[in-house]
Design an enzyme around this catalytic site. Structure first.
Site, PDB file in Angstrom:
ATOM      1  N   HIS A 192      -9.118  -0.656  -7.281  1.00 28.67           N
ATOM      2  CA  HIS A 192      -8.896  -1.629  -8.356  1.00 28.67           C
ATOM      3  C   HIS A 192     -10.222  -2.174  -8.882  1.00 28.67           C
ATOM      4  O   HIS A 192     -10.395  -2.338 -10.088  1.00 28.67           O
ATOM      5  CB  HIS A 192      -8.012  -2.777  -7.865  1.00 28.67           C
ATOM      6  CG  HIS A 192      -6.559  -2.513  -7.995  1.00 28.67           C
ATOM      7  ND1 HIS A 192      -5.883  -1.602  -7.223  1.00 28.67           N
ATOM      8  CD2 HIS A 192      -5.647  -3.029  -8.851  1.00 28.67           C
ATOM      9  CE1 HIS A 192      -4.620  -1.580  -7.580  1.00 28.67           C
ATOM     10  NE2 HIS A 192      -4.443  -2.437  -8.573  1.00 28.67           N
TER      11      HIS A 192
ATOM     12  N   LYS B 241       3.704  -5.216  -1.181  1.00 33.01           N
ATOM     13  CA  LYS B 241       4.438  -6.214  -0.401  1.00 33.01           C
ATOM     14  C   LYS B 241       3.714  -7.551  -0.501  1.00 33.01           C
ATOM     15  O   LYS B 241       2.501  -7.596  -0.714  1.00 33.01           O
ATOM     16  CB  LYS B 241       4.592  -5.779   1.052  1.00 33.01           C
ATOM     17  CG  LYS B 241       3.305  -5.691   1.833  1.00 33.01           C
ATOM     18  CD  LYS B 241       3.554  -5.272   3.272  1.00 33.01           C
ATOM     19  CE  LYS B 241       2.212  -5.274   4.019  1.00 33.01           C
ATOM     20  NZ  LYS B 241       2.354  -4.868   5.396  1.00 33.01           N
TER      21      LYS B 241
END
Length: 166
Positions: A38, A102
């Site tokens: 990222h 999650k």
């Protein structure tokens, strides 16, 4: 309760049919990316460099697969999504539509998801072997120096998740 079939990549028209708590079964293409990937993708956006994959409508699975050891892919359970929060709004602004991971997201990410018509899907922690069985192909496409945090293109089938934010 049966799962809704959800094809990825996806556009906002299909995402609008989803509601928090819906169980979905994903089919199609997802890209694995964790924090280091990222960071590089965000830097590439800011500098105008070519991205390793087209973000428009894309689905990113926050996952760092283990070595394949003769399988299509190794264990590939979800990782904590909050580690990507610093970069996620920029990726959403550039077309990212689906995130799978999650845990909770920060207020800025939640706002970006709602503003841009994206969706955050929660995956089951501890179910790495289940998710491994849902991967039909795996291809390393970027940042091999990152090891398990490299970007992989996965073709998935009947991949379970729950709508967390839409």
């Amino acid at each position: 309760m049966s799962a809704k079939k959800f094809i990825v990549p996806s556009d906002t028209a299909h995402i609008k049919d989803l509601h928090v708590g819906d169980v979905v079964s994903l089919y199609g293409t997802v890209y694995t990316a964790r924090d280091q990937a990222h960071k590089r993708i965000a830097a590439a956006i800011k500098s105008g460099e070519k991205l390793p994959f087209d973000l428009r409508g894309a689905a990113v699975y926050y996952c760092g697969p283990t070595p394949a050891n003769g399988n299509i892919i190794g264990a590939c359970g979800p990782t904590t999504s909050g580690r990507m929060d610093a970069y996620t709004p920029l990726l959403i602004e550039n077309g990212l539509s689906v995130m799978i991971g999650k845990g909770v997201r920060n207020a800025e990410v939640i706002s970006a998801i709602k503003k841009r018509g994206a969706v955050y899907l929660t995956a089951i922690g501890g179910a790495a072997a289940l998710y491994q069985s849902k991967v039909r192909s795996s291809q390393l496409i970027a940042y091999p120096d990152l090891g398990c945090e490299a970007v992989y293109k996965l073709e998935i089938e009947d991949f379970p998740a729950v709508v967390g934010i839409v």
